[in-house]
Design a protein around this motif. Structure first.
Motif, PDB file in Angstrom:
ATOM      1  N   GLY A  35       0.845  -1.408  -0.294  1.00  0.00           N
ATOM      2  CA  GLY A  35      -0.020  -0.195  -0.058  1.00  0.00           C
ATOM      3  C   GLY A  35       0.987   1.375   0.250  1.00  0.00           C
ATOM      4  N   GLY A  36      -0.154   2.122   0.855  1.00  0.00           N
ATOM      5  CA  GLY A  36       1.156   3.661   0.496  1.00  0.00           C
ATOM      6  C   GLY A  36       1.468   3.287   1.627  1.00  0.00           C
ATOM      7  N   PRO A  37       2.289   4.837   2.539  1.00  0.00           N
ATOM      8  CA  PRO A  37       3.496   5.078   3.734  1.00  0.00           C
ATOM      9  C   PRO A  37       3.156   5.117   4.772  1.00  0.00           C
ATOM     10  CG  PRO A  37       3.447   6.951   2.014  1.00  0.00           C
ATOM     11  CD  PRO A  37       2.500   5.698   0.962  1.00  0.00           C
ATOM     12  N   GLU A  38       1.541   4.626   4.583  1.00  0.00           N
ATOM     13  CA  GLU A  38       0.426   4.427   6.503  1.00  0.00           C
ATOM     14  C   GLU A  38       0.656   3.137   6.431  1.00  0.00           C
ATOM     15  OE1 GLU A  38      -1.969   3.435   2.610  1.00  0.00           O
ATOM     16  OE2 GLU A  38      -1.464   5.155   3.400  1.00  0.00           O
ATOM     17  N   VAL A  39       1.777   2.261   5.266  1.00  0.00           N
ATOM     18  CA  VAL A  39       1.625   0.659   5.382  1.00  0.00           C
ATOM     19  C   VAL A  39       3.029   0.384   6.487  1.00  0.00           C
ATOM     20  CG1 VAL A  39      -0.119   0.218   3.700  1.00  0.00           C
ATOM     21  CG2 VAL A  39       2.564  -0.228   3.036  1.00  0.00           C
ATOM     22  N   LEU A  40       4.063   1.115   6.031  1.00  0.00           N
ATOM     23  CA  LEU A  40       5.543   1.455   7.303  1.00  0.00           C
ATOM     24  C   LEU A  40       5.202   1.545   8.312  1.00  0.00           C
ATOM     25  CD1 LEU A  40       7.324   3.488   4.332  1.00  0.00           C
ATOM     26  CD2 LEU A  40       6.526   0.858   5.088  1.00  0.00           C
TER      27      LEU A  40
ATOM     28  N   PHE B  55      14.064   5.561  -4.932  1.00  0.00           N
ATOM     29  CA  PHE B  55      12.655   5.287  -5.268  1.00  0.00           C
ATOM     30  C   PHE B  55      12.371   3.244  -5.256  1.00  0.00           C
ATOM     31  CE2 PHE B  55      11.338   9.378  -7.250  1.00  0.00           C
ATOM     32  CZ  PHE B  55      10.145   9.438  -7.124  1.00  0.00           C
ATOM     33  N   ILE B  56      13.348   3.426  -5.704  1.00  0.00           N
ATOM     34  CA  ILE B  56      13.152   1.843  -5.485  1.00  0.00           C
ATOM     35  C   ILE B  56      12.337   0.919  -4.220  1.00  0.00           C
ATOM     36  CG2 ILE B  56      14.798   0.764  -4.727  1.00  0.00           C
ATOM     37  CD1 ILE B  56      15.047  -1.532  -6.500  1.00  0.00           C
ATOM     38  N   ASP B  57      12.771   1.658  -3.207  1.00  0.00           N
ATOM     39  CA  ASP B  57      11.826   1.021  -2.160  1.00  0.00           C
ATOM     40  C   ASP B  57      10.950   1.322  -2.184  1.00  0.00           C
ATOM     41  OD1 ASP B  57      14.656   1.627  -1.125  1.00  0.00           O
ATOM     42  OD2 ASP B  57      14.963   3.426  -0.018  1.00  0.00           O
ATOM     43  N   THR B  58       9.781   2.086  -2.805  1.00  0.00           N
ATOM     44  CA  THR B  58       8.523   2.543  -2.904  1.00  0.00           C
ATOM     45  C   THR B  58       8.075   1.189  -3.583  1.00  0.00           C
ATOM     46  OG1 THR B  58       8.139   3.979  -5.032  1.00  0.00           O
ATOM     47  CG2 THR B  58       8.598   4.948  -2.622  1.00  0.00           C
ATOM     48  N   TYR B  59       8.204   0.840  -4.705  1.00  0.00           N
ATOM     49  CA  TYR B  59       8.060  -0.249  -5.049  1.00  0.00           C
ATOM     50  C   TYR B  59       7.919  -1.271  -5.106  1.00  0.00           C
ATOM     51  CZ  TYR B  59      10.173   2.316  -8.740  1.00  0.00           C
ATOM     52  OH  TYR B  59      10.680   3.242  -9.944  1.00  0.00           O
ATOM     53  N   PHE B  60       8.352  -1.753  -3.773  1.00  0.00           N
ATOM     54  CA  PHE B  60       8.506  -2.616  -2.665  1.00  0.00           C
ATOM     55  C   PHE B  60       7.119  -2.662  -1.498  1.00  0.00           C
ATOM     56  CE2 PHE B  60      13.095  -3.814  -3.859  1.00  0.00           C
ATOM     57  CZ  PHE B  60      12.626  -5.690  -4.897  1.00  0.00           C
ATOM     58  N   ARG B  61       7.300  -1.356  -0.991  1.00  0.00           N
ATOM     59  CA  ARG B  61       6.498  -1.107  -0.599  1.00  0.00           C
ATOM     60  C   ARG B  61       4.625  -1.059  -0.802  1.00  0.00           C
ATOM     61  NH1 ARG B  61       5.744   4.406  -0.063  1.00  0.00           N
ATOM     62  NH2 ARG B  61       3.695   4.202  -1.730  1.00  0.00           N
ATOM     63  N   SER B  62       4.888  -0.365  -2.584  1.00  0.00           N
ATOM     64  CA  SER B  62       3.511  -0.716  -3.137  1.00  0.00           C
ATOM     65  C   SER B  62       2.780  -1.765  -3.359  1.00  0.00           C
ATOM     66  CB  SER B  62       3.338   0.620  -4.486  1.00  0.00           C
ATOM     67  OG  SER B  62       3.925  -0.223  -5.371  1.00  0.00           O
ATOM     68  N   GLY B  63       4.291  -2.874  -3.739  1.00  0.00           N
ATOM     69  CA  GLY B  63       3.827  -3.928  -4.670  1.00  0.00           C
ATOM     70  C   GLY B  63       4.301  -4.188  -5.976  1.00  0.00           C
ATOM     71  N   LEU B  64       4.360  -3.163  -6.935  1.00  0.00           N
ATOM     72  CA  LEU B  64       5.175  -3.161  -7.974  1.00  0.00           C
ATOM     73  C   LEU B  64       5.967  -4.335  -7.982  1.00  0.00           C
ATOM     74  CD1 LEU B  64       5.400  -1.804 -10.782  1.00  0.00           C
ATOM     75  CD2 LEU B  64       6.705  -0.375  -9.598  1.00  0.00           C
TER      76      LEU B  64
ATOM     77  N   ALA C  10       7.913   6.535   6.799  1.00  0.00           N
ATOM     78  CA  ALA C  10       6.957   7.055   5.393  1.00  0.00           C
ATOM     79  C   ALA C  10       6.948   8.340   5.495  1.00  0.00           C
ATOM     80  CB  ALA C  10       5.683   6.832   6.479  1.00  0.00           C
ATOM     81  N   THR C  11       7.426   9.301   6.220  1.00  0.00           N
ATOM     82  CA  THR C  11       6.740  11.165   5.505  1.00  0.00           C
ATOM     83  C   THR C  11       8.507  10.869   4.203  1.00  0.00           C
ATOM     84  OG1 THR C  11       6.360  11.709   7.451  1.00  0.00           O
ATOM     85  CG2 THR C  11       7.881  13.209   6.333  1.00  0.00           C
ATOM     86  N   ALA C  12       9.497  10.505   4.919  1.00  0.00           N
ATOM     87  CA  ALA C  12      10.620  10.626   3.694  1.00  0.00           C
ATOM     88  C   ALA C  12       9.605  10.046   2.873  1.00  0.00           C
ATOM     89  CB  ALA C  12      11.840  10.051   4.234  1.00  0.00           C
ATOM     90  N   GLN C  13       9.256   8.892   2.002  1.00  0.00           N
ATOM     91  CA  GLN C  13       9.029   8.418   1.302  1.00  0.00           C
ATOM     92  C   GLN C  13       7.461   9.223   0.134  1.00  0.00           C
ATOM     93  OE1 GLN C  13       7.549   4.289   1.494  1.00  0.00           O
ATOM     94  NE2 GLN C  13       9.727   3.793   1.834  1.00  0.00           N
ATOM     95  N   THR C  14       6.677   9.757   1.142  1.00  0.00           N
ATOM     96  CA  THR C  14       5.814  10.450   0.711  1.00  0.00           C
ATOM     97  C   THR C  14       6.194  11.497  -0.324  1.00  0.00           C
ATOM     98  OG1 THR C  14       4.080  10.306   2.561  1.00  0.00           O
ATOM     99  CG2 THR C  14       3.809  12.082   1.222  1.00  0.00           C
ATOM    100  N   LEU C  15       7.029  12.658   0.398  1.00  0.00           N
ATOM    101  CA  LEU C  15       7.704  13.784  -0.217  1.00  0.00           C
ATOM    102  C   LEU C  15       8.700  13.732  -1.135  1.00  0.00           C
ATOM    103  CD1 LEU C  15       9.057  15.077   3.005  1.00  0.00           C
ATOM    104  CD2 LEU C  15       7.158  16.240   1.594  1.00  0.00           C
ATOM    105  N   LEU C  16       9.500  11.803  -1.211  1.00  0.00           N
ATOM    106  CA  LEU C  16      10.745  11.655  -2.552  1.00  0.00           C
ATOM    107  C   LEU C  16       9.430  11.390  -3.223  1.00  0.00           C
ATOM    108  CD1 LEU C  16      12.730  10.735  -3.703  1.00  0.00           C
ATOM    109  CD2 LEU C  16      12.432   8.673  -2.980  1.00  0.00           C
TER     110      LEU C  16
END
Length: 325
Positions: free
Chosen positions: A11-16, A42-51, A306-312
Motif C-alpha cells: 500500500g501507501g506510506p501508511e503501511v510502514l 524510489f525502488i523502496d516505494t516499488y516494494f512497499r506498493s507491490g510493484l 513514511a514521511t520521507a517516502q511521501t515527499l520523494l
C-alpha cells in the motif's frame, strides 16, 4: 532487540511500521552491519506498493546504507569487525539498525567518505556510473536527455556528464529545480510543467535529437522519450517513478527511426564483487577529485521513513535523502 521499518501488506506510506525485531546472526558468508546512515530510493516505494514483490511478508525495506561491520560469518574473507563499509545492491533490510547481508554485497568505505555521504551516493552514484560509463559509450560533445535532472540520480548525472564533457539536457518540474540542475552541471533544462519536451529537444539539438535518452520516470514520459531519440539512438529506461511501462509495441521503434531500447538494472552490471568494487572505486574517486559533490537535501530519523517516502514520491525533494537510525 533492534529497530527497523517493516510492512505486512502492500500500500501507501501508511503501511510502514517502526517495529522491534531480533537481528539474525550472520551466516557463514554473511556480514552484519551496524548502520550509521541509510539511503532512501524510489525502488523502496516499488516494494512497499507491490510493484516489486518482496521475498515474504512482513518485510523490511532498503538496499543501501553504510556503517561498521558488527559481526562476520565463519567463512568471510576480506572483512573484519569494525571495518567501515557500504552497500547498495540488496538484499532488502537496510531500513534497520542492524542489517545482515552477503559479504559480496559490501564495499570498503574510504576514510575520506563519510557514512552519510556513502548512504546518499552509493545506489544513485553506482546507477549513474553504469548509465553513463557502461550502458552507452558517451564521448565528449555528445548531447543527451536525462529526465528528473534535479532528483537524486539526476543531480549526480548532471555532475558526471559535465566531467565527461557531455552536454546534458535535463527535464525538471519548476524554475527552482531548473536552477538547481544547472548548478549541478546541466547544459540546458526543460521545464515540462509548461514546455513541450520533444519540441525543446529539437530546438536545442538543431533538429538532430539525442543519441541517448535516459528515462527513470517510466509510464508518464515513455512516449515523449521516444520522440527525443535520434535515429538509431538508444532509449535507456531505468526506472518506474510514475509507474511501469507496459504494452510496448516494438513496431514503434522502427517508426521512430530504428531505435534501440534497454531496461538495465544495477544488479546486472554490479554482478560480481570485483565489478561492484571497481564501480565503487571509480565513484569514490570522482568524489575525492571534487568532480562529484554529494548533496544531502533531506535527513529524517528512521522512524519517519513514511514521511520521507511521501515527499520523494511527490517529487518534493532535492538531491539525496537519508534516514538516520
Amino acid at each position: 532487540m533492534a529497530k527497523r521499518i517493516q510492512f505486512s501488506r502492500h500500500g501507501g506510506p501508511e503501511v510502514l511500521e517502526y517495529a522491534d525485531y531480533q537481528p539474525a546472526a550472520p551466516g557463514p558468508h554473511e556480514v552484519r552491519v551496524h548502520n550509521q546512515a541509510i539511503g532512501l530510493n524510489f525502488i523502496d516505494t516499488y516494494f512497499r506498493s507491490g510493484l516489486y514483490a518482496p521475498p515474504s511478508l512482513p518485510s523490511s525495506l532498503g538496499t543501501e546504507g553504510a556503517g561498521f561491520v558488527d559481526a562476520i560469518g565463519s567463512e568471510v574473507k576480506g572483512f573484519q569487525v569494525g571495518d567501515r563499509v557500504a552497500y547498495a545492491t540488496g538484499p532488502l533490510g537496510g531500513y534497520s539498525e542492524l542489517h545482515v547481508l552477503p559479504a559480496e554485497k559490501l564495499v570498503k568505505l574510504p576514510e575520506a567518505i563519510s557514512f552519510e555521504q556513502a548512504a546518499a551516493v552509493m545506489l544513485k552514484g553506482l546507477t549513474v556510473q553504469y548509465l553513463l560509463r557502461q550502458t552507452a559509450e558517451l564521448k565528449s560533445g555528445d548531447t543527451i536527455l536525462f529526465h528528473a535532472a534535479a532528483g537524486g540520480v539526476g543531480s549526480f548525472a548532471c555532475q558526471w556528464a559535465k566531467a565527461l564533457g557531455v552536454k546534458l539536457i535535463g527535464t525538471v518540474s519548476s524554475a527552482k529545480k531548473a536552477d538547481y540542475a544547472k548548478q549541478q552541471g546541466a547544459w540546458a533544462t526543460i521545464d515540462y510543467s509548461h514546455e513541450d519536451v520533444a519540441q525543446r529537444v529539437l530546438e536545442l539539438t538543431d533538429g538532430k535529437k539525442c543519441p541517448v535518452v535516459y528515462d527513470g520516470v517510466g509510464k508518464d514520459t515513455w512516449e515523449t522519450s521516444l520522440d527525443c531519440v535520434a535515429p538509431r539512438g538508444l532509449l535507456v529506461s531505468f526506472g518506474n517513478a510514475s509507474g511501469a511501462v507496459t504494452g510496448v509495441n516494438l513496431g514503434i521503434l522502427s517508426q521512430k527511426g530504428s531505435l534501440y531500447v534497454t531496461r538495465p538494472t544495477l544488479a546486472s552490471y554490479a554482478d560480481t564483487p570485483e565489478r561492484l568494487q571497481k564501480m565503487a572505486d571509480e565513484l569514490f574517486g570522482m568524489i575525492a577529485k571534487g568532480k562529484l559533490e554529494v548533496e544531502i537535501g533531506q535527513r529524517y530519523p528512521l522512524s519517519d521513513a513514511a514521511t520521507a517516502q511521501t515527499l520523494l514520491s511527490d517529487r518534493k525533494t532535492t538531491g539525496s535523502t537519508i534516514l538516520l537510525p
